[in-house]
Design a protein around this motif. Structure first.
Motif, short mmCIF file in Angstrom:
data_model
loop_
_atom_site.label_atom_id
_atom_site.label_comp_id
_atom_site.label_asym_id
_atom_site.label_seq_id
_atom_site.Cartn_x
_atom_site.Cartn_y
_atom_site.Cartn_z
N VAL A 9 -31.38 -4.59 -37.31
CA VAL A 9 -30.11 -5.30 -37.34
C VAL A 9 -29.06 -4.41 -36.70
O VAL A 9 -29.21 -3.19 -36.60
CB VAL A 9 -29.68 -5.67 -38.78
CG1 VAL A 9 -30.68 -6.61 -39.41
CG2 VAL A 9 -29.49 -4.42 -39.64
N TRP A 10 -28.00 -5.07 -36.26
CA TRP A 10 -26.85 -4.33 -35.70
C TRP A 10 -25.75 -4.32 -36.74
O TRP A 10 -25.26 -5.35 -37.16
CB TRP A 10 -26.36 -4.97 -34.43
CG TRP A 10 -25.02 -4.44 -33.97
CD1 TRP A 10 -23.83 -5.07 -34.05
CD2 TRP A 10 -24.75 -3.15 -33.41
NE1 TRP A 10 -22.81 -4.29 -33.56
CE2 TRP A 10 -23.36 -3.09 -33.15
CE3 TRP A 10 -25.55 -2.05 -33.12
CZ2 TRP A 10 -22.74 -1.97 -32.60
CZ3 TRP A 10 -24.93 -0.94 -32.56
CH2 TRP A 10 -23.54 -0.90 -32.30
N ASP A 11 -25.40 -3.09 -37.18
CA ASP A 11 -24.34 -2.90 -38.16
C ASP A 11 -23.17 -2.23 -37.45
O ASP A 11 -23.36 -1.27 -36.69
CB ASP A 11 -24.85 -2.02 -39.32
CG ASP A 11 -23.81 -1.89 -40.41
OD1 ASP A 11 -22.93 -1.02 -40.30
OD2 ASP A 11 -23.88 -2.69 -41.37
N PRO A 15 -27.71 -9.61 -35.62
CA PRO A 15 -26.55 -9.05 -36.33
C PRO A 15 -26.84 -8.94 -37.83
O PRO A 15 -27.65 -9.69 -38.39
CB PRO A 15 -25.44 -10.07 -36.05
CG PRO A 15 -25.89 -10.79 -34.82
CD PRO A 15 -27.38 -10.83 -34.89
N ALA A 16 -26.14 -8.02 -38.51
CA ALA A 16 -26.37 -7.78 -39.94
C ALA A 16 -26.07 -9.01 -40.78
O ALA A 16 -26.58 -9.15 -41.91
CB ALA A 16 -25.52 -6.60 -40.41
N SER A 17 -25.26 -9.93 -40.24
CA SER A 17 -24.91 -11.12 -41.01
C SER A 17 -26.01 -12.18 -41.02
O SER A 17 -25.94 -13.16 -41.78
CB SER A 17 -23.62 -11.75 -40.43
OG SER A 17 -23.84 -12.10 -39.06
N THR A 32 -20.92 -0.25 -38.38
CA THR A 32 -20.68 1.17 -38.69
C THR A 32 -21.91 2.04 -38.44
O THR A 32 -21.79 3.20 -38.04
CB THR A 32 -20.24 1.31 -40.16
OG1 THR A 32 -21.26 0.75 -41.00
CG2 THR A 32 -18.93 0.60 -40.41
N HIS A 75 -34.74 -2.95 -40.77
CA HIS A 75 -34.41 -3.85 -41.87
C HIS A 75 -35.63 -4.70 -42.21
O HIS A 75 -36.42 -5.04 -41.33
CB HIS A 75 -33.24 -4.76 -41.48
CG HIS A 75 -32.74 -5.62 -42.58
ND1 HIS A 75 -31.97 -5.14 -43.62
CD2 HIS A 75 -32.91 -6.96 -42.81
CE1 HIS A 75 -31.67 -6.13 -44.44
NE2 HIS A 75 -32.25 -7.26 -43.96
N TYR A 109 -33.30 -7.65 -32.01
CA TYR A 109 -32.44 -7.31 -33.14
C TYR A 109 -31.68 -8.57 -33.50
O TYR A 109 -31.67 -9.55 -32.76
CB TYR A 109 -31.46 -6.19 -32.77
CG TYR A 109 -30.24 -6.71 -32.06
CD1 TYR A 109 -29.04 -6.91 -32.75
CD2 TYR A 109 -30.29 -7.06 -30.71
CE1 TYR A 109 -27.92 -7.42 -32.11
CE2 TYR A 109 -29.18 -7.59 -30.06
CZ TYR A 109 -28.00 -7.76 -30.77
OH TYR A 109 -26.90 -8.28 -30.13
#
Length: 484
Positions: A317-319, A285-287, A321, A327, A283
């Motif tokens: 991705v890790w979000d 991060p989402a950024s 929320t 993704h 995975y």
């Protein structure tokens, strides 16, 4: 450092090539030094050095070169022996011995006739015989018969010879000498002087070239040859200069040279540790705009190459929320980590690294523990131009994130290999490039074991034509401090 290794053109840092050559040579020399330190050749040299320069040995050499035979105990023994052999009493003893008289006396003493004669003589001188002789029937008694036998034996030639000889002073002198310490001493000296050892010593001491033929001369010559031995000369030159002060402080705990055909997956993970630990999948991060795949990692020319490309990939991705969600990515890259194979608390961590692009392609050599923080960036390409890199440490202190980063300039880092080092102890973190210190942190010091990671990420969309980008790792080495 710069004066030792030279300066790379356009860089304030020592030459990577020369610094690496120095590292390799110092390590090779140290291994050679420590191996030779326990060698039989050096042990023999030290043994001879101690022996030859001892007072006892030097005294022996002086004696061999200057001592006369007349000054030795052996000469005095020989002189004493000659004096005894020439003395009148001992000469008389051997003359008497040579005549055969002493031997005849011994034979008579051992004969049955003489033993019976002595026994009867003792009887006749006894009170028992005197009483029997006074008795009126003495001539018919057993005592008289013994008396007659004694008279007969007394007339035998051997016994008459024995009694005659034993009464003479010459014989008494011989017997007295035979039982004396003087004669015993003479025979002891004679045995000594006739021994091979004594004769060899005499011949040796009378030899004008005795020193050259001595064991001491042989040992001195052996030592002189060892002094000329190139390996021994090299060892003592190194020992005198003591170039291994720093290397002795460290013990190698991890080394990777990427010499295999493919990546050793027993050592290296190919994604973030937390993804493997939590969902057993990669995975990001989402950024981040890239996704990590194993296809982006290859081993060529004894290097690990991470390539960042523009290509589609499906991943997670890790979000914050929504958690882990699928993704679609337009870019791929790679990450290698020792999260499941090697971790270490404190030590020296080094890697020879080159990257072909800078921000937004962020290449990094970093360390982390079980959580995202603490986190140490050993090198990170956080700036748009290739003449700056960043190093730093991130720690949670209470609810706050303590961030201490250092911008490093002074060279064109892009497209050039440099050796990046982090020396981490309870007292400080020290960052170095090609052995040259570039930053130091003494307040925010992690105190848990961490693993190694190398990766390239895209925090922003890259401009057209900037990809592919590569990060190359030539080698990795980790050390722990040797306890004094």
């Amino acid at each position: 450092m710069a004066t030792i290794f030279g300066i790379q053109i356009g860089s304030k840092f020592p030459s990577t090539k020369k610094y690496e050559a120095w590292l390799d040579k110092t390590q090779a020399d140290y291994e050679r030094f420590t191996a030779f330190e326990n060698s039989e050749l050096l042990r023999r040299y030290r043994e001879l050095d101690a022996l030859i320069h001892s007072g006892e040995f030097e005294k022996k050499v002086r004696e061999l070169k200057t001592l006369r035979y007349k000054d030795t105990p052996q000469w005095h023994q020989l002189n004493q022996y000659k004096a005894l052999r020439s003395s009148s009493d001992i000469k008389s003893y051997f003359k008497y011995l040579k005549s055969g008289k002493l031997e005849r006396m011994r034979q008579i003493e051992a004969s049955s006739s003489y033993k019976e004669y002595i026994e009867l003589k003792n009887y006749i001188n006894s009170t028992e015989f005197i009483a029997a002789k006074a008795h009126k029937d003495f001539k018919t008694s057993d005592a008289y018969a013994k008396f007659r036998t004694f008279k007969t034996l007394s007339k035998q030639a051997d016994i008459k010879f024995y009694n005659s000889t034993a009464s003479r002073q010459e014989y008494k002198t011989v017997i007295k000498l035979e039982d004396s310490e003087r004669l015993k001493g003479f025979f002891e000296l004679e045995n000594t002087i006739k021994s091979q050892e004594f004769q060899d010593h005499k011949a040796f001491m009378e030899d004008r070239k005795r020193f050259e033929k001595s064991e001491e001369a042989r040992l001195i010559n052996e030592f002189k040859l060892l002094q000329k031995n190139e390996e021994i000369k090299w060892f003592f030159e190194k020992e005198k200069k003591n170039p291994f002060t720093d290397i002795k402080k460290w013990k190698l705990t991890f080394e990777e040279n990427f010499d295999a055909i493919s990546l050793d997956t027993g050592r290296w993970m190919t994604g973030y540790y937390w993804g493997k630990a939590l969902i057993n999948e990669n995975y990001v991060p989402a950024s981040e705009k890239q996704f990590f795949t194993e296809r982006n990692i290859e081993l060529r020319e004894s290097m690990a190459r991470i390539t960042t490309r523009q290509e589609e990939a499906r991943g997670k991705v890790w979000d914050l929320t929504m958690g882990f969600i699928p993704h679609q990515f337009n870019y791929t890259s790679g990450l290698i980590s020792t999260g499941r194979s090697f971790r270490q608390k404190y030590g020296k961590f080094m890697a020879k690294v080159r990257f072909s692009a800078t921000y937004p392609a962020v290449s990094a050599f970093w360390m982390a523990g079980e959580k995202i923080t603490p986190h140490i960036d050993i090198v990170k390409t956080a700036y748009k131009k290739g003449d700056n890199i960043e190093c730093g440490v991130y720690m949670n202190e209470g609810k706050e994130l303590a961030k201490r980063t250092h911008k490093v300039n002074g060279a064109t880092f892009k497209n050039e290999f440099y050796i990046y080092t982090c020396e981490w102890s309870p007292e400080a973190i020290i960052w170095k490039i090609n052995g040259h210190e570039v930053a130091r942190e003494t307040k925010h010091i992690p105190n848990e074991a961490m693993y190694l990671s190398f990766c390239t990420i895209l925090p922003e969309e890259p401009a057209a034509g900037t990809l592919p980008a590569t990060m190359e790792i030539d080698w990795v080495r980790c050390y722990e401090a040797v306890q004094a």
